[in-house]
Design an enzyme around this catalytic site. Sequence first.
Site, PDB file in Angstrom:
ATOM      1  N   ARG A   1       0.892  -1.194  -0.130  1.00 12.91           N
ATOM      2  CA  ARG A   1       0.014  -0.060  -0.127  1.00 12.91           C
ATOM      3  C   ARG A   1       0.872   1.129  -0.028  1.00 12.91           C
ATOM      4  O   ARG A   1       0.628   2.226  -0.650  1.00 12.91           O
ATOM      5  CB  ARG A   1      -0.946  -0.012   1.255  1.00 12.91           C
ATOM      6  CG  ARG A   1      -1.747   1.200   1.286  1.00 12.91           C
ATOM      7  CD  ARG A   1      -2.678   1.029   2.549  1.00 12.91           C
ATOM      8  NE  ARG A   1      -2.131   1.365   4.052  1.00 12.91           N
ATOM      9  CZ  ARG A   1      -2.571   1.083   5.021  1.00 12.91           C
ATOM     10  NH1 ARG A   1      -3.957   0.684   5.223  1.00 12.91           N
ATOM     11  NH2 ARG A   1      -1.884   1.366   6.068  1.00 12.91           N
TER      12      ARG A   1
ATOM     13  N   ARG B   1       1.245   7.440   1.462  1.00 13.15           N
ATOM     14  CA  ARG B   1       1.212   7.722   3.221  1.00 13.15           C
ATOM     15  C   ARG B   1       2.723   7.701   3.793  1.00 13.15           C
ATOM     16  O   ARG B   1       3.423   6.672   3.567  1.00 13.15           O
ATOM     17  CB  ARG B   1       0.542   6.655   3.923  1.00 13.15           C
ATOM     18  CG  ARG B   1      -1.078   7.304   3.881  1.00 13.15           C
ATOM     19  CD  ARG B   1      -2.028   6.220   4.602  1.00 13.15           C
ATOM     20  NE  ARG B   1      -1.699   5.747   5.876  1.00 13.15           N
ATOM     21  CZ  ARG B   1      -2.368   5.034   6.766  1.00 13.15           C
ATOM     22  NH1 ARG B   1      -3.637   4.507   6.274  1.00 13.15           N
ATOM     23  NH2 ARG B   1      -1.620   4.635   7.958  1.00 13.15           N
TER      24      ARG B   1
ATOM     25  N   ARG C   1       3.467   0.579  14.935  1.00  8.40           N
ATOM     26  CA  ARG C   1       2.181   0.699  14.797  1.00  8.40           C
ATOM     27  C   ARG C   1       1.530  -0.967  15.354  1.00  8.40           C
ATOM     28  O   ARG C   1       0.446  -0.910  16.114  1.00  8.40           O
ATOM     29  CB  ARG C   1       1.285   0.718  13.532  1.00  8.40           C
ATOM     30  CG  ARG C   1       1.399   2.370  13.543  1.00  8.40           C
ATOM     31  CD  ARG C   1       1.615   2.863  12.163  1.00  8.40           C
ATOM     32  NE  ARG C   1       0.728   2.454  10.992  1.00  8.40           N
ATOM     33  CZ  ARG C   1       0.820   2.416   9.766  1.00  8.40           C
ATOM     34  NH1 ARG C   1       1.790   2.609   9.316  1.00  8.40           N
ATOM     35  NH2 ARG C   1      -0.016   2.027   8.967  1.00  8.40           N
TER      36      ARG C   1
HETATM   37  P1  ADP Z   1      -3.793   2.128  10.244  1.00 11.87           P
HETATM   38  O1  ADP Z   1      -4.938   1.307  10.511  1.00 11.87           O
HETATM   39  O2  ADP Z   1      -2.786   1.480   8.986  1.00 11.87           O
HETATM   40  O3  ADP Z   1      -2.733   2.207  11.411  1.00 11.87           O
HETATM   41  P2  ADP Z   1      -5.091   4.607  10.286  1.00 11.87           P
HETATM   42  O4  ADP Z   1      -5.456   5.683   9.249  1.00 11.87           O
HETATM   43  O5  ADP Z   1      -6.359   4.117  11.183  1.00 11.87           O
HETATM   44  O6  ADP Z   1      -3.988   3.609   9.671  1.00 11.87           O
HETATM   45  O7  ADP Z   1      -4.224   5.508  11.576  1.00 11.87           O
HETATM   46  C1  ADP Z   1      -3.040   6.163  11.129  1.00 11.87           C
HETATM   47  C2  ADP Z   1      -2.445   6.896  12.156  1.00 11.87           C
HETATM   48  O8  ADP Z   1      -3.217   7.850  12.549  1.00 11.87           O
HETATM   49  C3  ADP Z   1      -2.153   6.095  13.581  1.00 11.87           C
HETATM   50  O9  ADP Z   1      -0.898   5.603  13.531  1.00 11.87           O
HETATM   51  C4  ADP Z   1      -2.170   7.286  14.728  1.00 11.87           C
HETATM   52  O10 ADP Z   1      -0.874   7.626  14.812  1.00 11.87           O
HETATM   53  C5  ADP Z   1      -3.078   8.152  14.145  1.00 11.87           C
HETATM   54  N1  ADP Z   1      -4.725   7.630  14.664  1.00 11.87           N
HETATM   55  C6  ADP Z   1      -5.677   7.323  13.913  1.00 11.87           C
HETATM   56  N2  ADP Z   1      -6.693   6.959  14.837  1.00 11.87           N
HETATM   57  C7  ADP Z   1      -6.226   7.288  16.239  1.00 11.87           C
HETATM   58  C8  ADP Z   1      -6.669   7.250  17.363  1.00 11.87           C
HETATM   59  N3  ADP Z   1      -8.024   6.764  17.357  1.00 11.87           N
HETATM   60  N4  ADP Z   1      -6.144   7.406  18.428  1.00 11.87           N
HETATM   61  C9  ADP Z   1      -4.827   7.839  18.407  1.00 11.87           C
HETATM   62  N5  ADP Z   1      -4.258   8.166  17.157  1.00 11.87           N
HETATM   63  C10 ADP Z   1      -4.916   7.836  15.952  1.00 11.87           C
END
Ligand code: ADP
Length: 189
Positions: A127, A133, A144
Amino acid sequence: MSELLIFLGPPGAGKGTQAIKIASKFGFAHISTGDMLREHISNETSLGKVAKSVMDKGNLVSDELVIEMLVERLRNDDCKNGVILDGFPRTLPQAESLENIKNEFPVSKVFVFEVDEDELVQRILLRGQTSGRTDDTEGSIKVRFEIYMQDTEPLINFYHRQEKVTKINAVGDVDEIYQNIAEDLNKYL
Ligand code: ADP
């Protein structure tokens, strides 16, 4: 009152892909906190400035900021028919924040996406080649996953105790996975 469906699972599990399809089929709003934060970054808001370096490293944005952003978003008119939460809650305080507003926004179901880790790393790296990204790198992915296991996975138990969890095998054909979720929802609705 609008019901919340939670899509929970590790990074790369396909929550976003399925959330878009299910939301359009059932007329729910799709709220991805990751997408919202990326929008803040591209609009260079004050939240975006704080979030950028945290996200690039693979860490979580602070509960306080994310909760405030989410609760405000839930007040939008498009949330009236129900909401899919994709990427929220990710920590226990975030889950507890939903308990505080459960009269208005009850959590009705939690779909847990199951995929093994090797497959996930491959998916995210692939991806990263097209998504642009800046957090789809090997170092950030590792962080992560660790955070997922430490902070987010315990939420499965939290919702299991409330008998809200449905596990979804998230390996295989995108449409088949979609059918499984849709079938389960049709039984529930
Ligand atoms: P992925 O599922 O691949 O990690 P996301 O788009 O859901 O991708 O999240 C990307 C980043 O955004 C996370 O690694 C975090 O830094 C931030 N983030 C997203 N949602 C949250 C949340 N609910 N709380 C804290 N950080 C968040």
